[in-house]
Write an enzyme that holds these catalytic residues in place. Structure first.
Site, PDB file in Angstrom:
ATOM      1  N   LYS A 178     124.287  -8.493  72.592  1.00  0.00           N
ATOM      2  CA  LYS A 178     123.959  -8.943  71.234  1.00  0.00           C
ATOM      3  C   LYS A 178     124.664  -8.074  70.194  1.00  0.00           C
ATOM      4  O   LYS A 178     125.252  -8.578  69.243  1.00  0.00           O
ATOM      5  CB  LYS A 178     122.429  -8.898  71.057  1.00  0.00           C
ATOM      6  CG  LYS A 178     121.950  -9.408  69.705  1.00  0.00           C
ATOM      7  CD  LYS A 178     120.535  -9.912  69.781  1.00  0.00           C
ATOM      8  CE  LYS A 178     119.500  -8.800  69.796  1.00  0.00           C
ATOM      9  NZ  LYS A 178     119.369  -8.093  68.508  1.00  0.00           N
ATOM     10  N   SER A 179     124.617  -6.764  70.370  1.00  0.00           N
ATOM     11  CA  SER A 179     125.226  -5.865  69.378  1.00  0.00           C
ATOM     12  C   SER A 179     126.732  -6.089  69.292  1.00  0.00           C
ATOM     13  O   SER A 179     127.303  -6.166  68.197  1.00  0.00           O
ATOM     14  CB  SER A 179     124.960  -4.411  69.765  1.00  0.00           C
ATOM     15  OG  SER A 179     123.595  -4.127  69.691  1.00  0.00           O
ATOM     16  N   ARG A 229     129.114  -7.815  66.077  1.00  0.00           N
ATOM     17  CA  ARG A 229     130.233  -7.032  65.540  1.00  0.00           C
ATOM     18  C   ARG A 229     131.566  -7.728  65.778  1.00  0.00           C
ATOM     19  O   ARG A 229     132.470  -7.647  64.943  1.00  0.00           O
ATOM     20  CB  ARG A 229     130.226  -5.644  66.179  1.00  0.00           C
ATOM     21  CG  ARG A 229     129.082  -4.764  65.640  1.00  0.00           C
ATOM     22  CD  ARG A 229     128.778  -3.644  66.617  1.00  0.00           C
ATOM     23  NE  ARG A 229     127.853  -2.646  66.134  1.00  0.00           N
ATOM     24  CZ  ARG A 229     126.522  -2.756  66.132  1.00  0.00           C
ATOM     25  NH1 ARG A 229     125.962  -3.875  66.552  1.00  0.00           N
ATOM     26  NH2 ARG A 229     125.759  -1.777  65.690  1.00  0.00           N
ATOM     27  N   ARG A 262     110.738  -6.333  57.453  1.00  0.00           N
ATOM     28  CA  ARG A 262     111.417  -5.131  57.977  1.00  0.00           C
ATOM     29  C   ARG A 262     112.047  -4.299  56.861  1.00  0.00           C
ATOM     30  O   ARG A 262     112.530  -4.839  55.867  1.00  0.00           O
ATOM     31  CB  ARG A 262     112.471  -5.553  59.014  1.00  0.00           C
ATOM     32  CG  ARG A 262     111.795  -6.248  60.184  1.00  0.00           C
ATOM     33  CD  ARG A 262     112.745  -6.565  61.279  1.00  0.00           C
ATOM     34  NE  ARG A 262     113.256  -5.357  61.910  1.00  0.00           N
ATOM     35  CZ  ARG A 262     114.162  -5.379  62.875  1.00  0.00           C
ATOM     36  NH1 ARG A 262     114.644  -6.522  63.285  1.00  0.00           N
ATOM     37  NH2 ARG A 262     114.567  -4.261  63.417  1.00  0.00           N
ATOM     38  N   GLN A 271     122.466   0.502  63.161  1.00  0.00           N
ATOM     39  CA  GLN A 271     122.613  -0.557  62.162  1.00  0.00           C
ATOM     40  C   GLN A 271     122.988   0.038  60.811  1.00  0.00           C
ATOM     41  O   GLN A 271     123.868  -0.475  60.117  1.00  0.00           O
ATOM     42  CB  GLN A 271     121.308  -1.350  62.050  1.00  0.00           C
ATOM     43  CG  GLN A 271     121.015  -2.154  63.302  1.00  0.00           C
ATOM     44  CD  GLN A 271     119.777  -3.009  63.187  1.00  0.00           C
ATOM     45  OE1 GLN A 271     118.997  -2.850  62.248  1.00  0.00           O
ATOM     46  NE2 GLN A 271     119.581  -3.900  64.128  1.00  0.00           N
ATOM     47  N   ASP A 323     115.598  -0.286  72.443  1.00  0.00           N
ATOM     48  CA  ASP A 323     115.025  -1.629  72.614  1.00  0.00           C
ATOM     49  C   ASP A 323     114.339  -1.810  73.968  1.00  0.00           C
ATOM     50  O   ASP A 323     113.811  -2.884  74.256  1.00  0.00           O
ATOM     51  CB  ASP A 323     116.128  -2.690  72.471  1.00  0.00           C
ATOM     52  CG  ASP A 323     116.636  -2.777  71.040  1.00  0.00           C
ATOM     53  OD1 ASP A 323     115.863  -2.457  70.110  1.00  0.00           O
ATOM     54  OD2 ASP A 323     117.802  -3.147  70.843  1.00  0.00           O
ATOM     55  N   LYS A 370     110.736  -2.341  64.226  1.00  0.00           N
ATOM     56  CA  LYS A 370     111.505  -3.369  64.940  1.00  0.00           C
ATOM     57  C   LYS A 370     110.994  -4.776  64.581  1.00  0.00           C
ATOM     58  O   LYS A 370     110.300  -4.936  63.600  1.00  0.00           O
ATOM     59  CB  LYS A 370     111.455  -3.106  66.449  1.00  0.00           C
ATOM     60  CG  LYS A 370     112.117  -1.799  66.842  1.00  0.00           C
ATOM     61  CD  LYS A 370     113.600  -1.817  66.487  1.00  0.00           C
ATOM     62  CE  LYS A 370     114.249  -0.471  66.704  1.00  0.00           C
ATOM     63  NZ  LYS A 370     115.592  -0.395  66.147  1.00  0.00           N
ATOM     64  N   ARG A 402     106.486  -2.507  67.241  1.00  0.00           N
ATOM     65  CA  ARG A 402     106.606  -2.663  68.691  1.00  0.00           C
ATOM     66  C   ARG A 402     105.693  -1.723  69.464  1.00  0.00           C
ATOM     67  O   ARG A 402     105.275  -2.033  70.576  1.00  0.00           O
ATOM     68  CB  ARG A 402     108.056  -2.425  69.087  1.00  0.00           C
ATOM     69  CG  ARG A 402     108.567  -3.423  70.045  1.00  0.00           C
ATOM     70  CD  ARG A 402     110.052  -3.290  70.219  1.00  0.00           C
ATOM     71  NE  ARG A 402     110.696  -4.570  69.932  1.00  0.00           N
ATOM     72  CZ  ARG A 402     111.999  -4.747  69.888  1.00  0.00           C
ATOM     73  NH1 ARG A 402     112.809  -3.735  70.077  1.00  0.00           N
ATOM     74  NH2 ARG A 402     112.498  -5.934  69.637  1.00  0.00           N
TER      75      ARG A 402
HETATM   76  C1  S3P Z   1     121.183  -2.442  66.987  1.00  0.00           C
HETATM   77  C2  S3P Z   1     120.669  -1.198  66.803  1.00  0.00           C
HETATM   78  C3  S3P Z   1     119.265  -0.862  67.044  1.00  0.00           C
HETATM   79  C4  S3P Z   1     118.585  -1.904  67.930  1.00  0.00           C
HETATM   80  C5  S3P Z   1     118.900  -3.309  67.514  1.00  0.00           C
HETATM   81  C6  S3P Z   1     120.391  -3.555  67.553  1.00  0.00           C
HETATM   82  C7  S3P Z   1     122.600  -2.688  66.641  1.00  0.00           C
HETATM   83  O1  S3P Z   1     118.589  -0.821  65.806  1.00  0.00           O
HETATM   84  O2  S3P Z   1     117.191  -1.696  67.910  1.00  0.00           O
HETATM   85  O3  S3P Z   1     118.266  -4.233  68.367  1.00  0.00           O
HETATM   86  O4  S3P Z   1     123.182  -3.691  67.073  1.00  0.00           O
HETATM   87  O5  S3P Z   1     123.161  -1.845  65.922  1.00  0.00           O
HETATM   88  P1  S3P Z   1     118.614   0.524  64.892  1.00  0.00           P
HETATM   89  O6  S3P Z   1     120.014   0.846  64.655  1.00  0.00           O
HETATM   90  O7  S3P Z   1     117.919   0.143  63.624  1.00  0.00           O
HETATM   91  O8  S3P Z   1     117.878   1.547  65.692  1.00  0.00           O
END
Ligand code: S3P
Length: 486
Positions: A58-59, A63, A160, A207, A358, A385, A389
């Site tokens: 997903k990350s 990106r 959030r 993030q 996560d 989250k 969570r």
């Molecule tokens: C993510 C970073 C994490 C993670 C999220 C995805 C990302 O959050 O919990 O599911 O893709 O950069 P944080 O950076 O807020 O910890």
């Protein structure tokens, strides 16, 4: 310390009241003559067997689309996650002027980017659904363009915290109007005259780091982020791959100092997205807690900044082998071969949290099936989250007869080494990882485990139940008697 559960005294009362609650759900579904599509139940299975491929990370998927949109030329992406969160990012980038298309036959995505500084004012509110990553990272892109834009999302996303990104982006020159705490809906008044900053992150957040680095692309000079502890580095890896100048050095007291040099010309590239270790975790834990299981999850990203769960499971005695290690799209990847067996409780140190942020819901499930006490420390960020969570996990454990204790930023789970009671109906609060983690608990628990709403699963893992069932799980909508299939 807020919550203590004494399993011995309350076990029987718990099991009967939980079973009554699930029966009530089943009755309601039958009476209204429509299966409650979003309520899902998982039943105990002896073990899991087979091979499966994890969905795209997903990350990396978010990106890949964003950096592709900031590049000139045509970027192609293979293996992109088709989850709702990523589709929200794709739609937002289209609204900003990128051409984003999918060739379903080849599973290939094409992005014709607008280039650094080249986004156009979107004609409507950017709807980002459940996706915190879309909201935080896009805020960096939007803040560094000279127009006003608006973003909103579902009830979870609207609750959030956004100040963590709007604070540093305001220092660079953008303005924001949001609800209390900077929460969505949020108006972003961007500028193309951002000033470079050196910013020390108050919390270790990939993030926030990524939002600042993306804003730094359309900022003259050098923008630097100092992170207190190293977090996932997919943004840095991808930006470099696209031709940006990124410098990374160790920061004093641990963590890293990351600098991006502004106004690069990003060039379109071909990207292959590795499988998501956070999604693979559900099948891996399901196999690890069912003795006799033998499961391989292929093509999983094992970037050390994402692999904390696997280290922890091994410390608990899990038999997990990283086979066929290779590099895919600039990320280390392996096939994870898991054989089920007994797990024992361990202490998980706070420094490990960024590399498995996560994965605590599914680790709590593994801990519930292990013998002995597992203490997880440094979990404060879990409260920010998709749901709080930490509380959601504690409530799910409570509903399923698992002895545990929740602190302000810690969780202690006491496993007995035998299957937990189960029989609970878990409230997911639109949190996909809570939903999937407790369905995995149902594969091992003595009584079925149900979740109130499985709709959020599609945000990160479309096809979760099918993939798990192909490995031998029994997960399905609540539509009949608890003893029937699946
Ligand atoms: C993510 C970073 C994490 C993670 C999220 C995805 C990302 O959050 O919990 O599911 O893709 O950069 P944080 O950076 O807020 O910890």
């Amino acid at each position: 310390m807020s919550r203590v559960f004494h399993p011995v005294k309350t076990k029987f009362r718990h099991a009967t009241s939980a079973a009554r609650r699930i029966s009530a759900v089943l009755r309601e579904a039958k009476l209204s003559n429509r299966p409650s599509a979003t309520r899902i139940v998982a039943r105990s299975v002896p073990c899991l067997q087979g091979r499966a491929r994890a969905p795209g990370d997903k990350s990396v998927s978010h990106r890949a689309l964003m950096v592709g949109a900031l590049a000139l030329g045509e970027t192609t992406v293979q293996g992109l996650l088709q989850g709702e969160d990523v589709l929200c990012t794709a739609a937002a980038l289209r609204a900003l002027g990128a051409e984003v298309t999918r060739e379903p036959e080849r599973g290939l995505w094409r992005i014709r980017g607008f280039g650094v500084g080249g986004a156009r004012e979107p004609g409507n509110v950017l709807e980002l659904g459940n996706s915190g990553t879309s909201a935080r990272l896009l805020a960096g892109i939007l803040a560094s363009h000279p127009f006003t834009s608006f973003m909103s999302g579902d009830a979870s996303l609207r609750s959030r915290p956004m100040k963590r990104v709007t604070d540093p982006l305001s220092r660079m020159g953008a303005r924001f109007e949001g609800r209390e705490g900077g929460r969505l809906p949020l108006a972003i008044v961007g500028t193309d005259e951002m000033v470079p900053i050196e910013y020390r992150l108050p919390v270790a957040s990939a993030q926030v780091k990524s939002a600042i680095l993306l804003a730094g692309l359309n900022t003259a000079g050098e923008t630097t982020v100092i992170e207190p502890a190293a977090t996932r580095d997919h943004t840095e890896r991808l930006l470099r791959h696209f031709g940006a100048e990124i410098h990374v050095a160790p920061a004093e007291g641990g963590g890293k100092r990351i600098t991006v040099v502004g106004w690069p010309e990003l060039k379109a590239r071909a990207i292959v997205v590795p499988g998501d270790p956070s999604s693979a975790a559900f099948a891996v834990v399901a196999a690890a807690i069912r003795p006799g299981s033998d499961v391989t999850i292929e093509h999983v990203c094992i970037n050390p900044l994402r692999a904390g769960l696997y280290q922890t499971l091994r410390e608990m005695g899990a038999d997990i082998v990283f086979e066929n290690q290779r590099e895919v799209g600039g990320e280390p990847v392996a096939d994870l071969h898991v054989r089920g067996g007994g797990l024992t409780g361990v202490e998980v140190p706070p420094e490990r949290a960024p590399s498995m942020i996560d994965e605590y819901p599914i680790l709590a499930v593994a801990a519930a099936c292990a013998e002995g006490t597992t203490r997880m420390l440094g979990l404060g960020e879990l409260r920010a989250k998709e749901s709080d969570r930490l509380s959601s996990v504690a409530a799910g454990l409570q509903a399923n007869g698992v002895s545990h204790e929740m602190g302000a930023d810690s969780l202690t789970v006491r496993g007995s080494g035998s299957p937990p009671a189960g029989g609970g109906l878990v409230t997911t609060h639109l949190d996909h990882r809570i939903a999937m983690a407790f369905l995995v608990l149902g594969l091992a628990a003595r009584e079925p485990v149900a979740i109130d709403d499985g709709s959020a699963i599609d945000t990160s893992f479309p096809g979760f139940a099918d993939l798990m069932n192909r490995l031998g799980a029994r997960i399905g909508p609540i539509s009949g008697s608890l003893s029937g299939a699946p």
